[in-house]
Write an enzyme that holds these catalytic residues in place. Structure first.
Site, PDB file in Angstrom:
ATOM      1  N   ASN A 122      78.835  24.890  -8.544  1.00  0.00           N
ATOM      2  CA  ASN A 122      79.645  23.914  -7.820  1.00  0.00           C
ATOM      3  C   ASN A 122      80.828  24.647  -7.203  1.00  0.00           C
ATOM      4  OD1 ASN A 122      81.065  21.683  -6.898  1.00  0.00           O
ATOM      5  ND2 ASN A 122      81.873  21.160  -8.919  1.00  0.00           N
ATOM      6  N   LYS A 181      83.094  23.485  -5.160  1.00  0.00           N
ATOM      7  CA  LYS A 181      84.292  22.663  -4.935  1.00  0.00           C
ATOM      8  C   LYS A 181      84.779  22.874  -3.488  1.00  0.00           C
ATOM      9  CE  LYS A 181      85.072  22.966  -9.850  1.00  0.00           C
ATOM     10  NZ  LYS A 181      86.022  23.068 -10.980  1.00  0.00           N
ATOM     11  N   HIS A 226      82.311  13.888 -11.038  1.00  0.00           N
ATOM     12  CA  HIS A 226      82.981  15.071 -11.569  1.00  0.00           C
ATOM     13  C   HIS A 226      84.393  14.686 -12.026  1.00  0.00           C
ATOM     14  CE1 HIS A 226      84.836  19.062 -11.701  1.00  0.00           C
ATOM     15  NE2 HIS A 226      83.612  19.543 -11.809  1.00  0.00           N
ATOM     16  N   GLU A 257      87.157  15.987 -11.594  1.00  0.00           N
ATOM     17  CA  GLU A 257      88.164  16.073 -10.534  1.00  0.00           C
ATOM     18  C   GLU A 257      88.135  14.844  -9.639  1.00  0.00           C
ATOM     19  OE1 GLU A 257      87.764  20.918 -10.607  1.00  0.00           O
ATOM     20  OE2 GLU A 257      86.958  19.793  -8.909  1.00  0.00           O
ATOM     21  N   GLU A 286      80.730  17.987 -19.184  1.00  0.00           N
ATOM     22  CA  GLU A 286      81.799  18.913 -18.829  1.00  0.00           C
ATOM     23  C   GLU A 286      83.117  18.490 -19.473  1.00  0.00           C
ATOM     24  OE1 GLU A 286      81.156  21.101 -14.789  1.00  0.00           O
ATOM     25  OE2 GLU A 286      81.721  19.034 -14.414  1.00  0.00           O
ATOM     26  N   GLY A 334      87.595  25.475 -15.561  1.00  0.00           N
ATOM     27  CA  GLY A 334      88.506  26.382 -14.880  1.00  0.00           C
ATOM     28  C   GLY A 334      89.569  27.009 -15.757  1.00  0.00           C
ATOM     29  N   SER A 347      83.786  26.586 -17.809  1.00  0.00           N
ATOM     30  CA  SER A 347      84.004  28.022 -18.041  1.00  0.00           C
ATOM     31  C   SER A 347      82.722  28.713 -18.493  1.00  0.00           C
ATOM     32  CB  SER A 347      85.135  28.236 -19.056  1.00  0.00           C
ATOM     33  OG  SER A 347      86.355  27.730 -18.538  1.00  0.00           O
TER      34      SER A 347
END
Length: 250
Positions: free
Chosen positions: A10, A12, A96, A98, A168, A174, A214
């Site tokens: 992904n 992003k 997701h 985010e 996730e 990240g 990660s």
């Protein structure tokens, strides 16, 4: 039951169109047989069509990072699922962390998107997470249950195994801190059991569940050795061609 594994990246909001096409050209001839493992790259919308063209005739599948729940209309800035499918897109990431955090997407909205994506012929990769606060407090991952119940609500049983779930933990995305493989397996097992409660064991055993957060070449083998982890959804490790190939050819 043998489920075909997936290694997905992904990107992003990264890479220009030219960089995206060059990336595809660098990896497309070095991928596993799709009968053994599926390789997926999710990219910004503007790069999708050029990437599909660059990947034509290779095992690489191109995915969208989001879509709307309507096929057409006055929805400025949104992307139609039917348009994605007609452009040769196979998968779409939905829900997701985010999108949930930064753009206030709710489980109800994500459920609408899942239905629309399936109706259009896309295979949704539906993300669910848990928070660091809950983990630090010593609580188990049972919180993901309500998210799965809401995001997969009212799906036709024959469509459920077209959905891939990506577990996730938001605290691991990240950060460089990946979840312990046993904890990741616990979360993915709980997701599978939730789907079994909703749609039965046969369907649940067909659904692919990924781990994301990660992921790198050092931990992918241990993660994918878990019984209920069928692949990974990588972020930062998917941005470099050689790094991504290490994941894909783990």
């Amino acid at each position: 039951m043998m489920r075909s594994p997936i290694v997905a990246g992904n990107w992003k909001m990264n890479k220009t169109v030219e960089e995206a096409v060059e990336f595809v050209n660098q990896i497309k001839n070095h991928l596993p047989n799709p009968d053994v493992q599926e390789t997926v790259l999710a990219a910004p919308t503007i790069a999708l069509v050029p990437m599909v063209k660059a990947a034509a005739g290779t095992p690489l599948k191109i995915a969208a990072e989001n879509c709307y729940y309507q096929d057409a209309g006055a929805f400025t800035g949104e992307t139609s699922p039917t348009t994605l499918y007609s452009a040769g897109i196979h998968h779409v990431i939905l829900g997701h962390s985010e999108r949930r955090k930064l753009f206030n997407e709710t489980d109800h909205l994500i459920n609408l998107k899942v239905h629309a994506a399936l109706d259009a012929g896309l295979c949704p990769i539906v993300c669910c997470d848990e928070t660091m606060g809950r983990r630090v407090a010593g609580k188990k991952v049972h919180w993901v249950v309500s998210r799965i119940l809401a995001d997969l609500k009212d799906l036709k049983p024959e469509n459920v195994d077209k959905v891939t779930i990506a577990y996730e933990p938001s605290w691991a995305i990240g950060t460089g801190e990946s979840m312990d493989p046993d904890q990741a397996e616990e979360g993915c097992y709980l997701i599978r059991q939730t789907i079994a409660d909703m749609y039965g064991d046969t369907i649940a055993n067909n659904v692919r569940i990924l781990y994301g957060g990660s992921v790198n070449s050092d931990n992918i083998n241990q993660l994918m050795a878990s019984q209920d982890i069928d692949g990974v959804l990588a972020g930062g490790a998917s941005l470099d061609p050689q790094s991504f190939l290490k994941l894909v050819n783990h």
